[in-house]
Design an enzyme around this catalytic site. Structure first.
Site, PDB file in Angstrom:
ATOM      1  N   HIS A 177       0.832  -1.201   0.000  1.00  0.00           N
ATOM      2  CA  HIS A 177       0.000   0.000   0.000  1.00  0.00           C
ATOM      3  C   HIS A 177       0.873   1.261   0.000  1.00  0.00           C
ATOM      4  O   HIS A 177       0.679   2.180  -0.795  1.00  0.00           O
ATOM      5  CB  HIS A 177      -0.897  -0.038   1.241  1.00  0.00           C
ATOM      6  CG  HIS A 177      -1.869   1.091   1.346  1.00  0.00           C
ATOM      7  ND1 HIS A 177      -3.185   0.962   1.004  1.00  0.00           N
ATOM      8  CD2 HIS A 177      -1.708   2.370   1.772  1.00  0.00           C
ATOM      9  CE1 HIS A 177      -3.808   2.116   1.212  1.00  0.00           C
ATOM     10  NE2 HIS A 177      -2.936   2.988   1.685  1.00  0.00           N
ATOM     11  N   GLU A 178       1.877   1.285   0.871  1.00  0.00           N
ATOM     12  CA  GLU A 178       2.742   2.460   0.989  1.00  0.00           C
ATOM     13  C   GLU A 178       3.678   2.614  -0.196  1.00  0.00           C
ATOM     14  O   GLU A 178       4.010   3.730  -0.598  1.00  0.00           O
ATOM     15  CB  GLU A 178       3.546   2.376   2.280  1.00  0.00           C
ATOM     16  CG  GLU A 178       2.717   2.353   3.537  1.00  0.00           C
ATOM     17  CD  GLU A 178       1.684   3.464   3.566  1.00  0.00           C
ATOM     18  OE1 GLU A 178       2.008   4.602   3.210  1.00  0.00           O
ATOM     19  OE2 GLU A 178       0.541   3.177   3.943  1.00  0.00           O
ATOM     20  N   HIS A 181       1.815   4.563  -2.739  1.00  0.00           N
ATOM     21  CA  HIS A 181       1.795   5.998  -2.458  1.00  0.00           C
ATOM     22  C   HIS A 181       3.146   6.642  -2.756  1.00  0.00           C
ATOM     23  O   HIS A 181       3.220   7.714  -3.366  1.00  0.00           O
ATOM     24  CB  HIS A 181       1.442   6.241  -0.985  1.00  0.00           C
ATOM     25  CG  HIS A 181       0.002   6.037  -0.660  1.00  0.00           C
ATOM     26  ND1 HIS A 181      -1.021   6.596  -1.386  1.00  0.00           N
ATOM     27  CD2 HIS A 181      -0.586   5.331   0.349  1.00  0.00           C
ATOM     28  CE1 HIS A 181      -2.180   6.255  -0.849  1.00  0.00           C
ATOM     29  NE2 HIS A 181      -1.951   5.482   0.197  1.00  0.00           N
TER      30      HIS A 181
END
Length: 525
Positions: A177-178, A181
């Protein structure tokens, strides 16, 4: 429930960490060196929370963010569309789930299937919410992590034996997920400060630290690509895990073969299948009664079918019946069924049958001798194919109890008497059979289970993090979406912010209601 030893260990460990941190910071001689050590390793310690941040991976993130710009532009543009759709879809899903929960709460006798469905939904919602706040920046997301993670209760709606899979899947889902980003931010020329990992109580998470001023200066569409990247990467991870799970038989084909039965990998100590004539690790189950078993799915469906249908009988010739039976006292149990054997007998079972004159005859017979070399039947007509007079004798057992013949060659058949679901819950199996003896029978189960956790948790993280809720990605997605679409309709920025605030308030209430009511359904009922 959670073992007391685990609770004591977790609380004791955190108390020791917090006590040591407090003593070192209050010590005149050690305070400076301790704070320098924390600063050197980018560590921060607070009650039930440890956070580590580093710039070691910055170069790798920049390499990823500058790799094939056209491809990354298309990749994150698709992710932006997916994130916007997921934001609206998550609201619909949570609304539907809330209605189902409320309906079940008002129903006096909910269906067991719905119970299981809601427990799974609540488990996913809670665990996803815990991991969800490992969001794009270190701004407000850790607060959301702390608030939501308190609602997960491992050991209540999550087996303790599955904790390793659970936490590993949360950590991997959070890291992916990170990464989404971070790479998207670098692609949009936003300064990347660092990557970090934190632990809150027992829950692991990840975060990326972005330069907030750069985020505010880029266009709303660019912001959307960054904010939607985490949700998009979680969705991709879930799809990739599903593909691996689907292709697992082909991937493991050189080492394991399938379609020949269900391989026993574990038998619980208190299982009715445990014993000298029971099941052992490494046994290959091929049949349950007359139901063939080629995989674990077949095992489960056969047991479910046996549980739903009435007890099958066995063809026994009249001469054998007369030879094996012996006089016995017949009496009725509390549930209305008939018993005709001594309670002390471990090998004999009461059988019922009918002849032309009487339809309620009972005989106490040795179970194994009756079943071995006998075919399954429902009525006497099923046994009249031979010229020898035969009867269909059916075990007279208590309601929901079944006599099940389990074939696991070359061993002698196991005869199980009890509820079929007890057999299902206490015996673990695998559809993968090693081609060589040195290969582990647990490896396919580990891969299969871990893929299922990744699918569930990463998929749920994508859905929950897209909810327009305070402290989650959905908050930033919504704000950027409103700026990109309503700036010409609502000129005043203050009015647009008010619209966003009201939507976020409603989304937060919807998510909180789902988690609170869902956990009440799991723990209180």
């Amino acid at each position: 429930m959670i073992p007391i030893a685990v609770v004591v260990s977790v609380l004791g460990g955190w108390c020791a960490i917090y006590l040591a941190d407090t003593l070192l910071k209050s010590s005149n001689s050690l305070k400076a060196s301790y704070e320098d050590w924390l600063l050197t390793y980018s560590l921060s310690v607070s009650p039930f929370h440890i956070r580590w941040q580093t710039a070691v991976f910055n170069r790798q993130f920049y390499n990823w963010g500058r790799w094939k710009p056209r491809f990354l532009y298309l990749w994150f543009s698709i992710g932006m569309v997916f994130g916007i759709v997921a934001m609206f879809g998550s609201v619909i899903l949570l609304g539907k789930t809330l209605m189902q929960t409320l309906t079940q709460m008002l129903t006096e006798a909910p269906k067991a299937q719905n119970d299981r469905m809601l427990q799974v939904v609540v488990s996913i919602l809670s665990s996803a919410a815990e991991a969800a706040s490992s969001s794009h920046c270190s701004m407000a997301n850790e607060q959301g992590q702390q608030e939501l993670s308190r609602r997960k209760v491992p050991g209540v709606n999550l087996p303790v034996s599955q904790l390793t899979y659970f936490f590993s899947a949360i950590l991997i889902s959070g890291v992916i997920h990170e990464v989404g980003h971070g790479v998207a931010a670098i692609r949009e020329q936003v300064r990347f400060n660092g990557f970090g990992i934190f632990i809150f109580i027992v829950y692991p998470g990840a975060f990326v630290d972005l330069f907030t001023t750069h985020l505010q200066l880029i266009s709303p569409v660019q912001q959307l690509r960054i904010f939607c990247a985490g949700v998009w990467h979680n969705f991709v991870l879930g799809v990739a895990s599903f593909i691996v799970l689907l292709l697992l038989p082909a991937i493991l084909f050189p080492f394991y073969y399938t379609g020949v039965g269900a391989l026993v990998t574990e038998v619980a100590e208190d299982s009715p299948a445990n014993g000298p004539r029971g099941l052992f690790v490494g046994d290959l189950v091929t049949n349950l009664q007359d139901c063939p078993v080629y995989s674990v799915e077949d095992w489960n469906s056969c047991l479910e079918d046996i549980s739903e249908k009435s007890q099958v009988g066995y063809c026994l010739s009249a001469a054998t019946l007369q030879q094996l039976s012996f006089p016995a006292r017949v009496y009725r149990r509390l549930d209305g069924t008939v018993e005709c054997c001594s309670n002390n007998s471990l090998t004999d079972i009461c059988f019922s049958y009918s002849n032309n004159l009487d339809s309620h005859l009972y005989a106490c017979l040795p179970a194994r001798k009756v079943i071995e070399a006998s075919k399954v039947c429902r009525t006497n007509m099923d046994c009249q194919k031979d010229s020898v007079p035969s009867f269909c004798v059916t075990p007279s057992l208590e309601n929901q109890t079944r006599l099940i013949r389990v074939k696991h060659p070359p061993h002698i058949d196991m005869l199980y008497v009890g509820h079929p679901m007890h057999l299902q819950y206490t015996v673990s199996l695998s559809s993968f059979v090693p081609r060589q003896n040195f290969l582990s029978i647990d490896l396919p189960v580990v891969i299969e289970t871990f893929c299922k956790y990744l699918i569930s948790l990463s998929g749920a993280l994508a859905v929950i993090n897209a909810v327009p809720c305070f402290a989650l990605d959905g908050q930033w997605i919504l704000n950027s979406f409103l700026e990109a679409t309503l700036s010409s309709l609502i000129v005043e920025k203050q009015n647009r912010e008010l619209v966003g605030f009201l939507i976020l308030l409603a989304g937060s209430a919807l998510l909180a209601a789902n988690v609170a009511l869902g956990l009440w359904m799991v723990t209180a009922r």
